[in-house]
Write a protein that holds these residues in place. Structure first.
Motif, PDB file in Angstrom:
ATOM      1  N   LYS A  97      34.866  52.122  43.602  1.00 53.96           N
ATOM      2  CA  LYS A  97      36.213  51.884  43.069  1.00 53.96           C
ATOM      3  C   LYS A  97      36.506  50.378  43.094  1.00 53.96           C
ATOM      4  CE  LYS A  97      37.698  56.193  42.590  1.00 53.96           C
ATOM      5  NZ  LYS A  97      38.902  56.976  42.677  1.00 53.96           N
ATOM      6  N   TYR A  98      37.681  50.021  42.625  1.00 55.13           N
ATOM      7  CA  TYR A  98      38.100  48.621  42.632  1.00 55.13           C
ATOM      8  C   TYR A  98      39.217  48.376  43.641  1.00 55.13           C
ATOM      9  CZ  TYR A  98      35.455  47.887  38.326  1.00 55.13           C
ATOM     10  OH  TYR A  98      34.445  47.798  37.396  1.00 55.13           O
ATOM     11  N   ILE A  99      39.195  47.157  44.170  1.00 49.65           N
ATOM     12  CA  ILE A  99      40.283  46.634  45.011  1.00 49.65           C
ATOM     13  C   ILE A  99      40.969  45.571  44.152  1.00 49.65           C
ATOM     14  CG2 ILE A  99      40.800  45.198  47.030  1.00 49.65           C
ATOM     15  CD1 ILE A  99      39.960  47.937  47.951  1.00 49.65           C
ATOM     16  N   VAL A 100      42.275  45.678  43.965  1.00 44.76           N
ATOM     17  CA  VAL A 100      43.000  44.724  43.115  1.00 44.76           C
ATOM     18  C   VAL A 100      44.060  43.994  43.930  1.00 44.76           C
ATOM     19  CG1 VAL A 100      44.414  44.439  41.045  1.00 44.76           C
ATOM     20  CG2 VAL A 100      42.640  46.193  41.082  1.00 44.76           C
ATOM     21  N   LEU A 101      44.105  42.665  43.743  1.00 46.61           N
ATOM     22  CA  LEU A 101      45.158  41.846  44.364  1.00 46.61           C
ATOM     23  C   LEU A 101      45.917  41.190  43.223  1.00 46.61           C
ATOM     24  CD1 LEU A 101      42.242  41.303  46.128  1.00 46.61           C
ATOM     25  CD2 LEU A 101      44.000  40.610  47.748  1.00 46.61           C
ATOM     26  N   ILE A 102      47.264  41.220  43.299  1.00 44.42           N
ATOM     27  CA  ILE A 102      48.014  40.832  42.107  1.00 44.42           C
ATOM     28  C   ILE A 102      49.304  40.091  42.448  1.00 44.42           C
ATOM     29  CG2 ILE A 102      49.253  43.059  42.006  1.00 44.42           C
ATOM     30  CD1 ILE A 102      48.783  42.897  38.921  1.00 44.42           C
ATOM     31  N   ASP A 103      49.601  39.091  41.655  1.00 44.01           N
ATOM     32  CA  ASP A 103      50.945  38.525  41.638  1.00 44.01           C
ATOM     33  C   ASP A 103      51.577  39.082  40.367  1.00 44.01           C
ATOM     34  OD1 ASP A 103      52.404  35.151  41.820  1.00 44.01           O
ATOM     35  OD2 ASP A 103      53.273  37.145  41.571  1.00 44.01           O
TER      36      ASP A 103
ATOM     37  N   ILE B  29      49.029  37.446  37.570  1.00 40.77           N
ATOM     38  CA  ILE B  29      47.711  36.944  37.973  1.00 40.77           C
ATOM     39  C   ILE B  29      47.003  38.070  38.734  1.00 40.77           C
ATOM     40  CG2 ILE B  29      46.442  35.081  39.151  1.00 40.77           C
ATOM     41  CD1 ILE B  29      49.099  33.495  39.195  1.00 40.77           C
ATOM     42  N   PHE B  30      45.713  38.332  38.381  1.00 37.54           N
ATOM     43  CA  PHE B  30      45.014  39.432  39.061  1.00 37.54           C
ATOM     44  C   PHE B  30      43.634  39.010  39.527  1.00 37.54           C
ATOM     45  CE2 PHE B  30      42.363  40.431  35.368  1.00 37.54           C
ATOM     46  CZ  PHE B  30      43.159  40.060  34.283  1.00 37.54           C
ATOM     47  N   SER B  31      43.253  39.604  40.669  1.00 33.33           N
ATOM     48  CA  SER B  31      41.955  39.323  41.313  1.00 33.33           C
ATOM     49  C   SER B  31      41.333  40.663  41.693  1.00 33.33           C
ATOM     50  CB  SER B  31      42.195  38.472  42.577  1.00 33.33           C
ATOM     51  OG  SER B  31      41.040  38.417  43.376  1.00 33.33           O
ATOM     52  N   VAL B  32      40.058  40.873  41.349  1.00 34.62           N
ATOM     53  CA  VAL B  32      39.463  42.209  41.519  1.00 34.62           C
ATOM     54  C   VAL B  32      38.135  42.132  42.269  1.00 34.62           C
ATOM     55  CG1 VAL B  32      38.617  44.262  40.299  1.00 34.62           C
ATOM     56  CG2 VAL B  32      40.557  42.950  39.359  1.00 34.62           C
TER      57      VAL B  32
ATOM     58  N   LEU C 274      36.102  40.235  38.879  1.00 34.96           N
ATOM     59  CA  LEU C 274      36.961  40.018  37.710  1.00 34.96           C
ATOM     60  C   LEU C 274      38.168  39.227  38.191  1.00 34.96           C
ATOM     61  CD1 LEU C 274      38.211  40.668  34.848  1.00 34.96           C
ATOM     62  CD2 LEU C 274      39.059  42.804  35.877  1.00 34.96           C
ATOM     63  N   ALA C 275      38.601  38.261  37.378  1.00 28.64           N
ATOM     64  CA  ALA C 275      39.841  37.519  37.693  1.00 28.64           C
ATOM     65  C   ALA C 275      40.491  37.133  36.372  1.00 28.64           C
ATOM     66  CB  ALA C 275      39.540  36.280  38.525  1.00 28.64           C
TER      67      ALA C 275
ATOM     68  N   TYR D 216      45.966  36.058  45.720  1.00 27.09           N
ATOM     69  CA  TYR D 216      46.339  36.566  44.393  1.00 27.09           C
ATOM     70  C   TYR D 216      46.898  35.497  43.458  1.00 27.09           C
ATOM     71  CZ  TYR D 216      50.383  37.180  47.477  1.00 27.09           C
ATOM     72  OH  TYR D 216      51.376  37.012  48.434  1.00 27.09           O
ATOM     73  N   GLU D 217      46.830  34.231  43.876  1.00 32.03           N
ATOM     74  CA  GLU D 217      47.158  33.139  42.942  1.00 32.03           C
ATOM     75  C   GLU D 217      45.977  32.173  42.847  1.00 32.03           C
ATOM     76  OE1 GLU D 217      50.815  31.682  44.729  1.00 32.03           O
ATOM     77  OE2 GLU D 217      52.044  32.837  43.341  1.00 32.03           O
ATOM     78  N   CYS D 218      45.572  31.582  43.991  1.00 34.70           N
ATOM     79  CA  CYS D 218      44.548  30.527  43.937  1.00 34.70           C
ATOM     80  C   CYS D 218      43.133  31.043  43.693  1.00 34.70           C
ATOM     81  CB  CYS D 218      44.613  29.708  45.229  1.00 34.70           C
ATOM     82  SG  CYS D 218      46.231  28.966  45.478  1.00 34.70           S
TER      83      CYS D 218
END
Ligand code: P6P
Length: 337
Positions: free
Chosen positions: A110-116, A133-136, A163-164, A280-282
């Motif tokens: 599965k995926y782990i997603v971090l998001i602003d 903004i998303f980081s996967v 993925l970003a 989730y930003e930088c």
């Protein structure tokens, strides 16, 4: 004119995991971004969707109604595609584990997603571009107990992202992403709800020179940063550079990546660890930066090599074309001598 889905399939050989799972992930990102596009583009008309929600978020910042809407929209969309097992959001103090996973166990990768969900939201009611903004990261199902979802799945170095990207809600809505095979931008055609390839293989140009920093904090900056600002303003060689800063990371970054420019949010006397969030930003912006041929650093070493300690930790953030970022690092290192 490639649509986003067609482009992903065309480039499936560059993706090391299931392309079906990536398409499903993008399906949730596209749906949520179209829902936010709709609200953002009529924000001025429906008073109920702009302005403060009256709540303060977990960082003590005034939460805008659209922040809350964007957060809920993405979480719902990720839940309904059954391809994400855990989410971290600027708008949520703790990680969100998608409840379908019994005892937090995953039955398949599965995926782990971090998001602003909506960065720069204080600009909404003055019509300045804002963005998601998303980081996967990819979480592999393992036969031993490693298949449970824990905070460690979120505290990974940025170089491990699969993925970003970001979506910028401006004069047009553009989704920009990278899976590690270059940076590509897709513009939404709202009349049919499709994202079309409009910016293939974005690379930082070296000819334009823009510097983006909140100079209102000038006397709170370190000596090296202040010297660099004066360097940018000198009448020498190809300077002065153009000062451009709209107070919206996605807006400032998108312009700088297309036209060529450095974005700086350093530590200040009032924000000794910087203001921007690492996870989730930088990290996602740094991933895109390196993929576009640039550098992203905290002033000492690459953003993507920072080992995270906390979900909402902040970091000083500098990103842009290699030549200008290295010049700034000279000023920072000189100060240390
Ligand atoms: P300042 C928006 O709140 C944000 O997180 C970024 O989008 C933006 O670049 C920065 O903060 C602006 O901060 O302190 O210059 O207003």
């Amino acid at each position: 004119m490639y649509t986003l889905g067609e482009f992903i399939i065309e480039n499936k050989d560059h993706y090391p995991y299931s392309i079906e799972s990536l398409l499903r992930l993008f399906s949730s990102i596209k749906l949520a971004s179209k829902e936010i596009h709709k609200e953002v583009n009529k924000a001025g008309l429906t008073r109920k969707i702009i302005g403060s929600s009256g709540k303060v978020n977990i960082h003590g910042e005034n939460q805008q109604k659209l922040d809350n809407f964007a957060h809920k929209t993405f979480v719902e969309s990720f839940k309904n595609r059954d391809v994400v097992c855990g989410i971290a959001s600027e708008e949520s103090k703790n990680i969100i584990i998608i409840e379908k996973h019994v005892n937090n166990n995953i039955s398949e990768d599965k995926y782990i997603v971090l998001i602003d969900p909506l960065d720069g939201s204080s600009n909404i009611d003055v019509n300045v571009p804002i963005g998601t903004i998303f980081s996967v990261y990819y979480k592999k199902k393992k036969s031993i107990s490693k298949n449970i979802i824990t905070i460690k799945d979120f505290l990974q170095v940025g170089r491990q992202q699969v993925l970003a990207g970001y979506i910028i809600y401006g004069s047009s809505t553009i989704l920009v992403y990278s899976i590690g095979n270059g940076v590509h931008g897709f513009t939404l055609d709202p009349s049919i709800g499709a994202f079309y390839l409009s910016h293939p293989n974005i690379r930082f140009p070296n000819n334009e020179k823009i510097y983006s920093i909140n100079e209102g904090n000038y006397y709170r900056f370190s000596y090296g940063i202040r010297k660099f600002i004066k360097y940018c303003q000198e009448e020498k060689e190809n300077r002065p550079y153009r000062a451009r800063y709209i107070g919206s990371l996605v807006g400032d970054y998108h312009r700088n990546m297309i036209h060529g420019g450095i974005y700086i949010y350093p530590k200040t006397a009032s924000s000794p660890k910087g203001k921007l969030r690492l996870l989730y930003e930088c990290n996602p912006i740094a991933f895109l930066t390196e993929q576009a041929g640039g550098l992203a650093t905290n002033g000492n070493f690459p953003i993507l090599d920072i080992i995270p300690k906390a979900l909402h930790q902040r970091t000083p953030f500098i990103c842009g074309p290699k030549n200008i970022v290295n010049k700034l690092k000279e000023f920072i290192n000189y100060e240390k001598k």
